[in-house]
Design a protein around this motif. Structure first.
Motif, short mmCIF file in Angstrom:
data_model
loop_
_atom_site.label_atom_id
_atom_site.label_comp_id
_atom_site.label_asym_id
_atom_site.label_seq_id
_atom_site.Cartn_x
_atom_site.Cartn_y
_atom_site.Cartn_z
N TYR A 108 0.83 -1.20 0.00
CA TYR A 108 0.00 0.00 0.00
C TYR A 108 0.87 1.25 0.00
CZ TYR A 108 -3.75 -3.06 1.69
OH TYR A 108 -4.67 -4.07 1.84
N VAL A 109 0.38 2.26 -0.70
CA VAL A 109 0.96 3.60 -0.57
C VAL A 109 -0.17 4.50 -0.09
CG1 VAL A 109 2.15 5.50 -1.72
CG2 VAL A 109 2.50 3.14 -2.52
N TYR A 120 -0.94 10.38 7.97
CA TYR A 120 -1.50 11.51 8.72
C TYR A 120 -0.60 11.90 9.90
CZ TYR A 120 -5.79 11.00 6.04
OH TYR A 120 -6.71 10.96 5.02
N THR A 121 0.16 10.93 10.41
CA THR A 121 1.08 11.25 11.50
C THR A 121 2.17 12.19 11.02
OG1 THR A 121 0.69 9.05 12.43
CG2 THR A 121 2.61 10.27 13.23
N ALA A 122 2.68 11.92 9.81
CA ALA A 122 3.73 12.77 9.25
C ALA A 122 3.19 14.15 8.89
CB ALA A 122 4.33 12.11 8.00
N THR A 158 11.10 6.30 -5.90
CA THR A 158 10.44 6.99 -7.02
C THR A 158 9.61 8.16 -6.52
OG1 THR A 158 10.36 4.91 -8.25
CG2 THR A 158 8.93 6.68 -9.01
N LEU A 159 8.90 7.94 -5.42
CA LEU A 159 8.09 9.02 -4.85
C LEU A 159 8.97 10.20 -4.43
CD1 LEU A 159 5.53 7.09 -2.57
CD2 LEU A 159 5.18 7.99 -4.87
N TYR A 174 3.64 10.55 2.50
CA TYR A 174 3.12 9.22 2.19
C TYR A 174 3.97 8.14 2.85
CZ TYR A 174 -0.01 11.27 -1.26
OH TYR A 174 -1.00 12.01 -1.87
N SER A 175 3.33 7.03 3.14
CA SER A 175 4.03 5.89 3.72
C SER A 175 3.76 4.66 2.85
CB SER A 175 3.56 5.63 5.15
OG SER A 175 2.19 5.29 5.17
#
Length: 400
Positions: A62-63, A67-69, A245-246, A256-257
């Motif tokens: 999953y990507v 929300y924590t970041a 890549t992100l 994103y995680s």
């Protein structure tokens, strides 16, 4: 003393003190119901967590927006979103991914003839059915042209089909989503499973490009990428490649995680288990309070029946006979409380059905609750029984 005589004495004493017995058992009855509910809620949480990932294998990745970041107060509408073009780049640069697709979900009102229904609308890109193991009951999946041109076609879940069309055919009919008219080309096979927050039976899937073209994207909904590694051993490498890549193509990649299904399943199940243990701790406290009540009542009972104990000892009853008699009384109180608690747990579980809390009733919960009830009652009744067995016949007979 014979066992039959002991049972007879215990039965008479319990019948003569019915009201006191009922008050004594209330704490244990409540504790029994609590234990059953706790285990039912815990198992329901574990099953619900597993259900959310049941359509996905352990090599799913999953990507998601982290929300924590992001931190508190961050407006998600301003965060850079994942795009189909970015996923194409991820696939080109990855050496470990079999496929990856983008999805975004939100609630929309759907109209069919005179029926209106608020449903979960999910926009997806190519590969979603294969990666998420989605099966079709009727019709077909989207074609590549549908994804590329943003065709107004839809794949519908079985529960939504029943609500909109009843027993009639859904495939081939049209529904109105927003201001656009979509043709249903496929009916999903009922699965009762989820896709991490998306109930396939209660959702309508359309091409992501069509969702963009008809302005159906919820600005507050976050896009999510779901990929499949070429093998479990490639998961960590695939996650690193995606993140690389992100970081290169996104200015807000840190928002994103990247995680895998196996880790998420373990985390979700562990969270449900922790909650169950917490609730069990509360139930144990209820039992302890009930047990203290039983101890107090047993002390009063011993005090009231001191002369009876003296007579029994004068007639030849041994310390072990007296100890066993009062322990048996505590044991019977526990059995009675456990049985009543199990019976009352059925309407309690039925009432839980009116809430959003997932529950799963099992015989394991009933057995554990009964054992707790009997063990608590017997344990807290031991000391008063022991004190009764130590009474001297002369002192007991002289007691006023």
């Amino acid at each position: 003393m014979r066992l039959r005589e002991t049972f007879h004495i215990v039965t008479i004493n319990m019948i003569e003190n019915k009201f006191r017995l009922l008050l004594t058992t209330l704490g244990i009855i409540v504790g029994t119901i609590t234990i059953i509910l706790v285990i039912a809620i815990g198992k329901g949480g574990e099953r619900e967590a597993a259900k959310q990932f049941s359509n996905l294998s352990a090599d799913t990745i999953y990507v998601n927006l982290d929300y924590t970041a992001l931190g508190a107060g961050k407006d998600v509408t301003t965060v850079e979103k994942l795009t189909p073009e970015l996923l194409e780049i991820i696939m080109e640069e990855s050496t470990t991914l079999q496929g990856i697709y983008l999805r975004s979900s939100g609630f929309q009102e759907v109209t069919c003839n005179t029926k209106r229904q608020s449903v979960s609308l999910v926009g997806v890109t190519s590969g979603y059915a294969e990666i998420s193991h989605i099966s079709f009951e009727q019709g077909s999946d989207f074609g590549e042209a549908d994804f590329e041109d943003g065709q107004r076609v839809a794949v519908i879940g079985s529960k939504i089909a029943e609500k909109l069309f009843g027993t009639g055919e859904a495939v081939g009919n049209y529904i109105k989503i927003g201001d656009a008219r979509y043709q249903i080309i496929g009916l999903l096979k009922r699965s009762e499973d989820g896709l991490q927050g998306v109930d396939t039976d209660s959702s309508i899937f359309i091409p992501y490009s069509a969702m963009e073209k008809d302005d159906l994207l919820d600005p507050y909904a976050t896009t999510q990428a779901v990929g499949k590694a070429s093998g479990i051993q490639e998961i960590e490498k695939a996650k690193k490649e995606i993140m690389s890549t992100l970081n290169y193509y996104m200015t807000e990649a840190s928002a994103y995680s990247v995680s895998d299904a196996g880790t998420r399943i373990e985390a979700a199940t562990a969270s449900a288990t922790t909650m169950k243990l917490l609730l069990v701790s509360v139930a144990v406290i209820v039992f302890v309070v009930g047990g203290i009540g039983i101890m107090n009542v047993m002390f009063v009972t011993v005090k009231e029946r001191t002369k009876e104990i003296g007579i029994l000892k004068a007639l030849g009853a041994k310390e072990n006979d007296i100890l066993f008699q009062f322990l048996l009384e505590s044991f019977c109180i526990g059995v009675f409380s456990g049985v009543v608690g199990v019976v009352l747990s059925f309407p309690a579980i039925a009432l839980m059905g009116f809430t959003d809390i997932p529950v799963y009733l099992s015989w394991e919960g009933k057995v554990v609750a009964c054992l707790f009830a009997v063990a608590t009652s017997t344990l807290f009744g031991f000391y008063p029984a022991y004190k009764a067995s130590l009474l001297m016949p002369v002192q007991a007979l002289a007691e006023e």
